[in-house]
Structures are given as structure tokens and as C-alpha cells.
Design a protein around this motif. Structure first.
Motif, PDB file in Angstrom:
ATOM      1  N   LEU A 142       0.840  -1.197   0.000  1.00  0.00           N
ATOM      2  CA  LEU A 142       0.000   0.000   0.000  1.00  0.00           C
ATOM      3  C   LEU A 142       0.880   1.253   0.000  1.00  0.00           C
ATOM      4  N   THR A 143       1.999   1.218   0.715  1.00  0.00           N
ATOM      5  CA  THR A 143       2.924   2.355   0.746  1.00  0.00           C
ATOM      6  C   THR A 143       3.499   2.619  -0.637  1.00  0.00           C
ATOM      7  N   ILE A 144       3.848   1.549  -1.355  1.00  0.00           N
ATOM      8  CA  ILE A 144       4.375   1.696  -2.714  1.00  0.00           C
ATOM      9  C   ILE A 144       3.380   2.449  -3.589  1.00  0.00           C
ATOM     10  N   HIS A 145       2.084   2.232  -3.333  1.00  0.00           N
ATOM     11  CA  HIS A 145       1.033   2.837  -4.155  1.00  0.00           C
ATOM     12  C   HIS A 145       0.521   4.158  -3.586  1.00  0.00           C
ATOM     13  N   GLY A 146       1.228   4.709  -2.605  1.00  0.00           N
ATOM     14  CA  GLY A 146       0.890   6.040  -2.107  1.00  0.00           C
ATOM     15  C   GLY A 146      -0.313   6.098  -1.195  1.00  0.00           C
ATOM     16  N   ILE A 147      -0.707   4.982  -0.582  1.00  0.00           N
ATOM     17  CA  ILE A 147      -1.863   4.941   0.316  1.00  0.00           C
ATOM     18  C   ILE A 147      -1.397   5.218   1.738  1.00  0.00           C
ATOM     19  N   SER A 148      -2.067   6.143   2.423  1.00  0.00           N
ATOM     20  CA  SER A 148      -1.640   6.587   3.748  1.00  0.00           C
ATOM     21  C   SER A 148      -2.067   5.610   4.840  1.00  0.00           C
ATOM     22  N   ALA A 149      -1.175   5.412   5.825  1.00  0.00           N
ATOM     23  CA  ALA A 149      -1.484   4.557   6.975  1.00  0.00           C
ATOM     24  C   ALA A 149      -2.424   5.237   7.953  1.00  0.00           C
ATOM     25  N   THR A 150      -2.514   6.560   7.894  1.00  0.00           N
ATOM     26  CA  THR A 150      -3.343   7.280   8.855  1.00  0.00           C
ATOM     27  C   THR A 150      -4.539   7.930   8.170  1.00  0.00           C
ATOM     28  N   PRO A 151      -5.573   8.241   8.986  1.00  0.00           N
ATOM     29  CA  PRO A 151      -5.646   8.131  10.443  1.00  0.00           C
ATOM     30  C   PRO A 151      -5.607   6.683  10.920  1.00  0.00           C
ATOM     31  N   MET A 152      -4.977   6.498  12.086  1.00  0.00           N
ATOM     32  CA  MET A 152      -4.767   5.182  12.679  1.00  0.00           C
ATOM     33  C   MET A 152      -5.180   5.244  14.142  1.00  0.00           C
ATOM     34  N   VAL A 153      -5.772   4.152  14.635  1.00  0.00           N
ATOM     35  CA  VAL A 153      -6.150   4.065  16.046  1.00  0.00           C
ATOM     36  C   VAL A 153      -5.431   2.883  16.679  1.00  0.00           C
ATOM     37  N   LEU A 154      -4.846   3.112  17.857  1.00  0.00           N
ATOM     38  CA  LEU A 154      -4.260   2.047  18.664  1.00  0.00           C
ATOM     39  C   LEU A 154      -5.111   1.859  19.915  1.00  0.00           C
ATOM     40  N   ALA A 155      -5.273   0.611  20.352  1.00  0.00           N
ATOM     41  CA  ALA A 155      -6.008   0.312  21.585  1.00  0.00           C
ATOM     42  C   ALA A 155      -5.270  -0.784  22.338  1.00  0.00           C
ATOM     43  N   ASP A 156      -5.234  -0.664  23.667  1.00  0.00           N
ATOM     44  CA  ASP A 156      -4.564  -1.695  24.453  1.00  0.00           C
ATOM     45  C   ASP A 156      -5.540  -2.433  25.360  1.00  0.00           C
ATOM     46  N   ASP A 157      -5.011  -3.385  26.133  1.00  0.00           N
ATOM     47  CA  ASP A 157      -5.843  -4.244  26.972  1.00  0.00           C
ATOM     48  C   ASP A 157      -6.357  -3.525  28.215  1.00  0.00           C
ATOM     49  N   LYS A 158      -5.839  -2.338  28.503  1.00  0.00           N
ATOM     50  CA  LYS A 158      -6.261  -1.590  29.683  1.00  0.00           C
ATOM     51  C   LYS A 158      -7.418  -0.645  29.394  1.00  0.00           C
ATOM     52  N   GLY A 159      -7.717  -0.442  28.108  1.00  0.00           N
ATOM     53  CA  GLY A 159      -8.757   0.504  27.729  1.00  0.00           C
ATOM     54  C   GLY A 159      -8.230   1.795  27.166  1.00  0.00           C
ATOM     55  N   ASN A 160      -6.898   1.956  27.102  1.00  0.00           N
ATOM     56  CA  ASN A 160      -6.306   3.149  26.487  1.00  0.00           C
ATOM     57  C   ASN A 160      -6.431   3.070  24.969  1.00  0.00           C
ATOM     58  N   SER A 161      -6.555   4.230  24.350  1.00  0.00           N
ATOM     59  CA  SER A 161      -6.550   4.284  22.889  1.00  0.00           C
ATOM     60  C   SER A 161      -6.064   5.657  22.443  1.00  0.00           C
TER      61      SER A 161
END
Length: 362
Positions: A142-161
Motif C-alpha cells: 500500500l505504501t508503494i502505491h501512495g496509500i496513507s497509513a493514517t488516520p490510525m487508532v491504537l487500543a490496548d488491553d487496559k482501555g487506552n486508545s
């Protein structure tokens, strides 16, 4: 390729195939398999659709685990993180996803999307962004084709995001890696939101079908009391690199990656020789005691337990373990100058150029 349904019983083969194509990385698929089996049993089977079935304006989102695979041996996901990451990305975009994607054809990340697909009722696309596993999130076609990774969301096992917007996919990796380390070394993420048209342009097609087929081949060979190595080499036009036993292993979790080197003493026809395999989450380079190159990234280096014929991940390597190493050619996109800039040996610090595996001695 036509769409197909994935049931609880299919997850065993998918976990096997994903672990093999994961080139030692992507995390232990067993955890993701259990999550997927539970979700499918509760919500029903997952539909895997061809890229060609997508509308050009469809919203497609990959969901995956980010972090060091070694962490996942002790820090199990609670099952909600991936869905939470997806839901928060949908909220940020103001639109529901139409389909899900596996970001890589390997390990945990080849099974977790099935769990999310079953729970949400969304179809999964028959394709991925790597055709194997790689350690950094910008390392996708996807990077080769110019597609952006973001917006991106991260979430953990504690409830943080958290939500990340970055100026490039490389910067996305740097920022997200820092947060992943703070989240305990592993997080579940939703990223690379893209249209159906972008999927058709950038994805590697047929990965999910291939994973299932590889797993079924492995299961069939093991049922017949045969090690699957020979059948997989024939089916995938691969190279048998060596058979050997681990005599030394140096493995450390550094900066959110499992890095190290394994030394193998040759067995059977490789008796009297030694081999080394370097890894950063995934197996990256394989050499013999003469310094001759046997395989190097972006080609695939896949390990099978020489006794039971099961895939071996980097975190499972231990002193005395006997393995058979198999090399496979990468997707042609990775052998381009743009692909090698992302995942070639020099990116990982090796002072050598990429040599395609089909140009190395069998």
C-alpha cells in the motif's frame, strides 16, 4: 477468485498456513485462532470476498496486532481491543467500514481479522498488504502505491486508545511504535483506511485463499505421517534451505521488536555444516558457514519443526530444536526498487544487495 465462507473448523488450517507464511513473525497464530473460533461460534461464519467484488467507493480497513511477538506469549489480548480500534476509527472517519483486510499474511495477524469480521458481520477481503509478515507497519505494498497509513487508532488491553495522524507512513511507524512500547509492548490497531479502488490498486490478491490452502496441505501431510516440507516446496516452487538443530540463540526485545540470531548445526544431508538466520520479528537473512547467502528479505524464510512439521516462529526457537528451513520467492512488487527501499536487506542494516532466491543455488 470466488468468495467463500470460513467456519470454526477452517481456522485450524488458516492458523497453520498463516504461521508458515509469517516467516517466523506476526505473532503466535494460536491466540488469534482461539479468538476467531470463539467469535465465529457466537456470531456465525466469515465471508471472504474477492477484491473484484468491492465497490470502488467502499471503505476498507485493516485490523491487526502491532508489537513484539514475544510479548504476546505473556500479554494476551482481552478480545475487545481490535474491535475498539475499528469502532474508534469509524467514529473518527464518520463512516462505517464495508470490509476488513488482513494487513499481513502471517501469524496472529492472519487470524485476528477473522475474529473482528465475525463479531461485526463484515466480510474479509481475499488479499493482504505483504504476502508474508514484516516488522514495521509502513512495510506494505500500500505504501508503494501512495496509500496513507493514517488516520490510525491504537487500543490496548487496559482501555487506552489514541488516534495518530502522520505526515508519512514511516512517521506513522515511529510514532505508533513508541506508543505500543508504552502500552506494554503490544497493541491492537486499525489503520490504512482506504477505498475499494485503492484496495484494487495496492493489495496483494488471493492471500487468504493461499493461507487456507497451505494449511490444508500441511494438515493432510501430517495426517499421512509425512513432514509437510517436501509438499510445500513443490506446491510453492520453493527452495529447501537446510535442516538443522539450534545450537545457539540470541534473542532480545528491543524497541518493540524481537531481534536476534539463531545458529543451527546441520542435520541429515547438511551434516557437518552450520547455518545462521537473523531475525527482527521475522526471519530476514539465511547464510551458511562459508558466508554464502541462501535467502534474504524480501524473499520468505519459513521454518518447520523437523519432527512434527509444524511452523516455528522466532519466539519458539530454543536450544536443541530441529527445524527445516524453506525459502520462497516474494511477490514481484517487493523486488522493485520501491519495494526494496522499504524491505530490502540494506533497510535492515545488512551490507549486501538483494539476490532473488531463484538465482541462488538450490
Amino acid at each position: 477468485m470466488a468468495s467463500f465462507m470460513v467456519n470454526v473448523e477452517d481456522m485450524d488450517a488458516i492458523a497453520l498456513g498463516g504461521a508458515f507464511l509469517g516467516t517466523g513473525g506476526g505473532g503466535d497464530p494460536y491466540i488469534g485462532k482461539l479468538m476467531a473460533r470463539q467469535a465465529i461460534a457466537r456470531h456465525g461464519p466469515v465471508k471472504v470476498i474477492s477484491v473484484d467484488e468491492l465497490a470502488d467507493d467502499a471503505l476498507c480497513i485493516p485490523v491487526c496486532m502491532m508489537g513484539a511477538p514475544t510479548v504476546m506469549l505473556e500479554k494476551l489480548p482481552n478480545g475487545e481491543e481490535a474491535r475498539e480500534a475499528l469502532a474508534q476509527l469509524e467514529t473518527f472517519l464518520g463512516r462505517k467500514a464495508d470490509a476488513l483486510i488482513c494487513i499481513e499474511a502471517g501469524g496472529l495477524n492472519s487470524t485476528i481479522p477473522y475474529a473482528v469480521a465475525a463479531a461485526t458481520g463484515l466480510p474479509l477481503i481475499d488479499g493482504d498488504g505483504m504476502g508474508r509478515a514484516f516488522p514495521e507497519l509502513q512495510m506494505v505494498t500500500l505504501t508503494i502505491h501512495g496509500i496513507s497509513a493514517t488516520p490510525m487508532v491504537l487500543a490496548d488491553d487496559k482501555g487506552n486508545s489514541s488516534v495518530i495522524n502522520a505526515i508519512s507512513n514511516r512517521w506513522t511507524e515511529r510514532l505508533a511504535r513508541c506508543q505500543t512500547v508504552e502500552m506494554g509492548g503490544a497493541a491492537l490497531v486499525a489503520l490504512y483506511p482506504m477505498s475499494g479502488a485503492e484496495v484494487k490498486r495496492g493489495i496483494l490478491r488471493g492471500s487468504m485463499s493461499l493461507i487456507k490452502e497451505i494449511g490444508e496441505t500441511m494438515a493432510s501431510e501430517r495426517k499421512a505421517s509425512r513432514n509437510p516440507a517436501d509438499a510445500l516446496v513443490r506446491r510453492l516452487d520453493g527452495n529447501r534451505l537446510f535442516s538443522g538443530r539450534v545450537v545457539d540463540i540470541d534473542r532480545r526485545t528491543i524497541g518493540g521488536f524481537a531481534r536476534g540470531r539463531a545458529v543451527f548445526k546441520g542435520m541429515e544431508q547438511d551434516e557437518g555444516r552450520t547455518f545462521t538466520v537473523d531475525f527482527q520479528n521475522e526471519f530476514l537473512i539465511c547464510e551458511d558457514d562459508r558466508g554464502d547467502l541462501l535467502a534474504v528479505t524480501p524473499d520468505l524464510i519459513c521454518a518447520l519443526d523437523a519432527d512434527g512439521g509444524l511452523p516455528v516462529t522466532t519466539e519458539q526457537l530454543r536450544y536443541g530444536l530441529a527445524v527445516t528451513m524453506i525459502g520462497l520467492a516474494c511477490d514481484p512488487q517487493w523486488a522493485t526498487p520501491e519495494g526494496l527501499e522499504l524491505v530490502g536487506p540494506r533497510y535492515f542494516g545488512y551490507e549486501r544487495d538483494y539476490v532473488p532466491i531463484n538465482q541462488l543455488s538450490r
